[in-house]
Design a protein around this motif. Structure first.
Motif, PDB file in Angstrom:
ATOM      1  N   ASN A 141      27.262 -14.466  34.491  1.00 50.55           N
ATOM      2  CA  ASN A 141      27.627 -15.448  35.512  1.00 50.55           C
ATOM      3  C   ASN A 141      29.036 -15.981  35.274  1.00 50.55           C
ATOM      4  OD1 ASN A 141      24.351 -16.203  35.015  1.00 50.55           O
ATOM      5  ND2 ASN A 141      25.018 -15.772  37.092  1.00 50.55           N
ATOM      6  N   GLN A 142      29.361 -16.231  34.005  1.00 50.82           N
ATOM      7  CA  GLN A 142      30.701 -16.700  33.676  1.00 50.82           C
ATOM      8  C   GLN A 142      31.754 -15.662  34.068  1.00 50.82           C
ATOM      9  OE1 GLN A 142      31.752 -19.758  32.022  1.00 50.82           O
ATOM     10  NE2 GLN A 142      29.752 -20.349  32.804  1.00 50.82           N
ATOM     11  N   ALA A 143      31.483 -14.410  33.769  1.00 51.61           N
ATOM     12  CA  ALA A 143      32.420 -13.350  34.149  1.00 51.61           C
ATOM     13  C   ALA A 143      32.553 -13.266  35.663  1.00 51.61           C
ATOM     14  CB  ALA A 143      31.942 -12.007  33.583  1.00 51.61           C
ATOM     15  N   GLY A 144      31.417 -13.367  36.345  1.00 50.80           N
ATOM     16  CA  GLY A 144      31.447 -13.311  37.803  1.00 50.80           C
ATOM     17  C   GLY A 144      32.247 -14.443  38.415  1.00 50.80           C
ATOM     18  N   MET A 145      32.213 -15.618  37.802  1.00 52.85           N
ATOM     19  CA  MET A 145      33.022 -16.738  38.292  1.00 52.85           C
ATOM     20  C   MET A 145      34.498 -16.359  38.293  1.00 52.85           C
ATOM     21  SD  MET A 145      31.128 -19.966  36.410  1.00 52.85           S
ATOM     22  CE  MET A 145      32.240 -21.218  37.080  1.00 52.85           C
ATOM     23  N   ALA A 146      34.938 -15.725  37.207  1.00 50.37           N
ATOM     24  CA  ALA A 146      36.346 -15.315  37.124  1.00 50.37           C
ATOM     25  C   ALA A 146      36.679 -14.302  38.215  1.00 50.37           C
ATOM     26  CB  ALA A 146      36.643 -14.735  35.749  1.00 50.37           C
ATOM     27  N   TYR A 147      35.760 -13.385  38.477  1.00 48.68           N
ATOM     28  CA  TYR A 147      36.021 -12.325  39.449  1.00 48.68           C
ATOM     29  C   TYR A 147      36.110 -12.840  40.885  1.00 48.68           C
ATOM     30  CZ  TYR A 147      34.852  -9.061  35.658  1.00 48.68           C
ATOM     31  OH  TYR A 147      34.824  -8.357  34.476  1.00 48.68           O
ATOM     32  N   LYS A 181      51.704 -11.440  22.052  1.00 45.00           N
ATOM     33  CA  LYS A 181      51.594 -12.909  22.079  1.00 45.00           C
ATOM     34  C   LYS A 181      51.413 -13.452  23.484  1.00 45.00           C
ATOM     35  CE  LYS A 181      54.323 -13.679  17.848  1.00 45.00           C
ATOM     36  NZ  LYS A 181      55.407 -14.485  17.219  1.00 45.00           N
ATOM     37  N   ASN A 182      50.778 -12.664  24.333  1.00 46.58           N
ATOM     38  CA  ASN A 182      50.521 -13.091  25.701  1.00 46.58           C
ATOM     39  C   ASN A 182      49.238 -13.908  25.783  1.00 46.58           C
ATOM     40  OD1 ASN A 182      52.787 -11.746  26.629  1.00 46.58           O
ATOM     41  ND2 ASN A 182      51.663  -9.852  27.050  1.00 46.58           N
ATOM     42  N   THR A 183      49.143 -14.737  26.802  1.00 45.41           N
ATOM     43  CA  THR A 183      47.924 -15.500  27.055  1.00 45.41           C
ATOM     44  C   THR A 183      46.940 -14.617  27.808  1.00 45.41           C
ATOM     45  OG1 THR A 183      49.163 -17.580  27.175  1.00 45.41           O
ATOM     46  CG2 THR A 183      46.971 -17.548  28.183  1.00 45.41           C
ATOM     47  N   PHE A 184      45.699 -14.614  27.380  1.00 42.31           N
ATOM     48  CA  PHE A 184      44.681 -13.802  28.044  1.00 42.31           C
ATOM     49  C   PHE A 184      44.314 -14.436  29.379  1.00 42.31           C
ATOM     50  CE2 PHE A 184      43.620 -13.756  23.400  1.00 42.31           C
ATOM     51  CZ  PHE A 184      44.192 -12.521  23.127  1.00 42.31           C
ATOM     52  N   THR A 185      44.160 -13.604  30.395  1.00 49.48           N
ATOM     53  CA  THR A 185      43.711 -14.108  31.685  1.00 49.48           C
ATOM     54  C   THR A 185      42.188 -14.196  31.680  1.00 49.48           C
ATOM     55  OG1 THR A 185      43.444 -11.944  32.740  1.00 49.48           O
ATOM     56  CG2 THR A 185      45.661 -12.924  32.763  1.00 49.48           C
ATOM     57  N   ASP A 186      41.656 -15.014  32.579  1.00 53.48           N
ATOM     58  CA  ASP A 186      40.201 -15.111  32.687  1.00 53.48           C
ATOM     59  C   ASP A 186      39.588 -13.768  33.075  1.00 53.48           C
ATOM     60  OD1 ASP A 186      40.148 -17.729  31.923  1.00 53.48           O
ATOM     61  OD2 ASP A 186      39.764 -18.556  33.923  1.00 53.48           O
ATOM     62  N   ILE A 187      40.296 -12.996  33.865  1.00 57.97           N
ATOM     63  CA  ILE A 187      39.792 -11.675  34.252  1.00 57.97           C
ATOM     64  C   ILE A 187      39.695 -10.769  33.034  1.00 57.97           C
ATOM     65  CG2 ILE A 187      40.271  -9.583  35.590  1.00 57.97           C
ATOM     66  CD1 ILE A 187      39.328 -11.838  37.321  1.00 57.97           C
ATOM     67  N   GLN A 188      40.708 -10.769  32.184  1.00 60.62           N
ATOM     68  CA  GLN A 188      40.668  -9.936  30.979  1.00 60.62           C
ATOM     69  C   GLN A 188      39.520 -10.334  30.066  1.00 60.62           C
ATOM     70  OE1 GLN A 188      44.664 -10.741  29.685  1.00 60.62           O
ATOM     71  NE2 GLN A 188      45.495  -8.850  30.574  1.00 60.62           N
ATOM     72  N   LEU A 189      39.315 -11.638  29.912  1.00 64.45           N
ATOM     73  CA  LEU A 189      38.207 -12.114  29.097  1.00 64.45           C
ATOM     74  C   LEU A 189      36.872 -11.755  29.749  1.00 64.45           C
ATOM     75  CD1 LEU A 189      39.635 -15.635  28.205  1.00 64.45           C
ATOM     76  CD2 LEU A 189      39.494 -13.662  26.679  1.00 64.45           C
ATOM     77  N   ALA A 190      36.797 -11.919  31.057  1.00 65.25           N
ATOM     78  CA  ALA A 190      35.567 -11.594  31.780  1.00 65.25           C
ATOM     79  C   ALA A 190      35.203 -10.128  31.599  1.00 65.25           C
ATOM     80  CB  ALA A 190      35.728 -11.926  33.259  1.00 65.25           C
ATOM     81  N   ASP A 191      36.212  -9.262  31.580  1.00 72.07           N
ATOM     82  CA  ASP A 191      35.949  -7.831  31.395  1.00 72.07           C
ATOM     83  C   ASP A 191      35.240  -7.553  30.074  1.00 72.07           C
ATOM     84  OD1 ASP A 191      37.102  -7.225  33.829  1.00 72.07           O
ATOM     85  OD2 ASP A 191      39.009  -6.547  32.987  1.00 72.07           O
ATOM     86  N   VAL A 192      35.619  -8.273  29.022  1.00 64.19           N
ATOM     87  CA  VAL A 192      34.966  -8.074  27.721  1.00 64.19           C
ATOM     88  C   VAL A 192      33.555  -8.645  27.737  1.00 64.19           C
ATOM     89  CG1 VAL A 192      35.086  -8.495  25.238  1.00 64.19           C
ATOM     90  CG2 VAL A 192      37.185  -8.101  26.531  1.00 64.19           C
ATOM     91  N   TRP A 193      33.411  -9.866  28.269  1.00 60.65           N
ATOM     92  CA  TRP A 193      32.076 -10.452  28.350  1.00 60.65           C
ATOM     93  C   TRP A 193      31.131  -9.559  29.151  1.00 60.65           C
ATOM     94  CZ3 TRP A 193      30.456 -14.078  25.261  1.00 60.65           C
ATOM     95  CH2 TRP A 193      31.314 -15.072  24.786  1.00 60.65           C
ATOM     96  N   ALA A 194      31.581  -9.106  30.306  1.00 65.12           N
ATOM     97  CA  ALA A 194      30.721  -8.289  31.164  1.00 65.12           C
ATOM     98  C   ALA A 194      30.395  -6.947  30.522  1.00 65.12           C
ATOM     99  CB  ALA A 194      31.398  -8.084  32.522  1.00 65.12           C
ATOM    100  N   ALA A 195      31.405  -6.302  29.940  1.00 66.77           N
ATOM    101  CA  ALA A 195      31.176  -5.014  29.279  1.00 66.77           C
ATOM    102  C   ALA A 195      30.190  -5.171  28.127  1.00 66.77           C
ATOM    103  CB  ALA A 195      32.498  -4.438  28.780  1.00 66.77           C
TER     104      ALA A 195
END
Length: 392
Positions: A374-380, A308-322
């Motif tokens: 680009n969205q993933a890169g913003m998070a990174y 039940k944790n909140t996803f970080t933008d980095i974790q989400l970015a990892d899925v989008w980028a992958a």
């Protein structure tokens, strides 16, 4: 949430996909010529509840580790990409059901024989009326519409004083509409993913009650780890998994051709070409590495959802980028396989020919377009991704 159906998956989705694999291949010509999934395959997919993976377990859904759905899409796509596409598309239509209240969810999803279709493009208009909405519009590219019993369609909502065009302040909702209110327009005359039957549909003055209209801010009727998973990037991961399945089909076909086209004592065979050898080695590496990265990034979200944790933008970015990179590299690799196989790639008897058409069609979907990188890169780099579906 109380149990509202006895339907429940008793076989791992990936195992079910393996059981359906041979039938998907056997009837792929029928799927292609009819521009919709062959009835035999539809029945098998329904029997194993693969159209319902995005639902809660009480309604026959999977509700377990989402890596299972990725494996399912990849296996089905390696047999017939259109079959995987319709299963993936149903997953999204069922996932949208999380925003319905329990009673409405039961009404829409309780029949285990039902199949679903959707369009997240806001190509319709919903006028507010007493107790609901009057919906009209024409939606393009509605995959599986000929098979569907229910449609989930996005509309611009118009009420007194609200914007009447898309843009700032516009209100958008998803509407659950039965097939009786939908007319299909035969528009799907294409090459890749021909078997998806992604025709246009028209709805004219259909009344939709208030409970059947939701948005991404609507309360979620269930609270499970699966229902906590983000819709956007999980959908992108599924699209990428299909691309990897198509790559596997093309790669395996090229390997098979190397063994079949051996002529001892004559000129060098296909397998003797340096370009073919290098391409096969490269494709195996691309497939394994991109699959591993994709699965790992989704596994991280699954573990967070279970806690039940909140996803970080980095974790989400990892899925989008992958997802985006797996799909892009799969397309590039299939194109390379198509090139090195020579004239054999032109013949429809080989999977490579269909794979080349299908992979380019898959990569047209908006969920894996370059702007998500680009969205993933913003998070990174410490910026805040602003894509509408980045966190949903």
């Amino acid at each position: 949430m109380n149990d509202i159906s006895s339907a429940e998956i008793t076989t791992l989705p990936s195992d079910a996909a393996n059981k359906i694999y041979a039938s998907a291949i056997m009837f792929r010509d029928e799927t292609e010529s009819a521009r919709k999934i062959a009835p035999v395959v539809v029945n098998k997919l329904s029997e194993f509840a693969l159209f319902r993976m995005g639902l809660p377990k009480s309604l026959g859904g999977w509700a377990g580790n989402p890596i299972e759905t990725l494996k399912t899409y990849e296996t089905l796509a390696s047999a017939e990409a259109s079959v995987a596409w319709i299963v993936w598309n149903n997953h999204l239509a069922c996932t949208f059901g999380r925003f319905l209240d329990e009673s409405s969810m039961k009404e829409v999803y309780s029949d285990p024989s039902h199949i679903y279709a959707n369009s997240a493009r806001p190509e319709g208009v919903a006028q507010t009326v007493d107790n609901g909405y009057m919906v009209s519009g024409q939606w393009t590219l509605v995959s599986g519409c000929q098979l569907a019993d229910w449609f989930v369609l996005r509309c611009l909502v118009i009420s007194e004083g609200s914007p009447t065009t898309l843009g700032p302040g516009a209100s958008l909702k998803l509407f659950f509409i039965p097939k009786k209110d939908v007319k299909i327009i035969d528009t799907w005359d294409v090459g890749g993913l021909n078997g998806t039957g992604s025709h246009d549909i028209v709805v004219k003055d259909a009344f939709v009650k208030e409970a059947y209209a939701v948005d991404f801010d609507s309360p979620v009727a269930i609270d499970t780890a699966y229902s906590r998973l983000p819709i956007g990037c999980i959908n992108a991961a599924g699209c990428a998994a299909m691309a990897l399945g198509v790559l596997k089909a093309a790669m395996d076909d090229l390997v098979d051709m190397c063994f079949e086209r051996v002529t001892p004592g004559k000129s060098p065979d296909l397998r003797d070409r340096a370009t073919v050898q290098a391409t096969i080695a490269k494709s195996k590496t691309v497939l394994a590495s991109k699959r591993a990265q994709l699965h790992h990034s989704v596994e991280v979200l699954w573990k967070e959802a279970q806690q039940k944790n909140t996803f970080t933008d980095i974790q989400l970015a990892d899925v989008w980028a992958a997802s985006c990179e797996a799909a892009r590299e799969a397309r590039d690799m299939v194109s390379e396989i198509y090139a090195v196989a020579g004239t054999a790639s032109l013949y429809k008897k080989h999977k490579i020919e269909r794979a080349h058409r299908d992979i380019h069609a898959i990569l047209q979907h908006g969920i894996i377009q370059p702007h998500w990188m680009n969205q993933a890169g913003m998070a990174y780099v410490g910026l805040t991704p602003n894509g509408a579906m980045f966190r949903i």
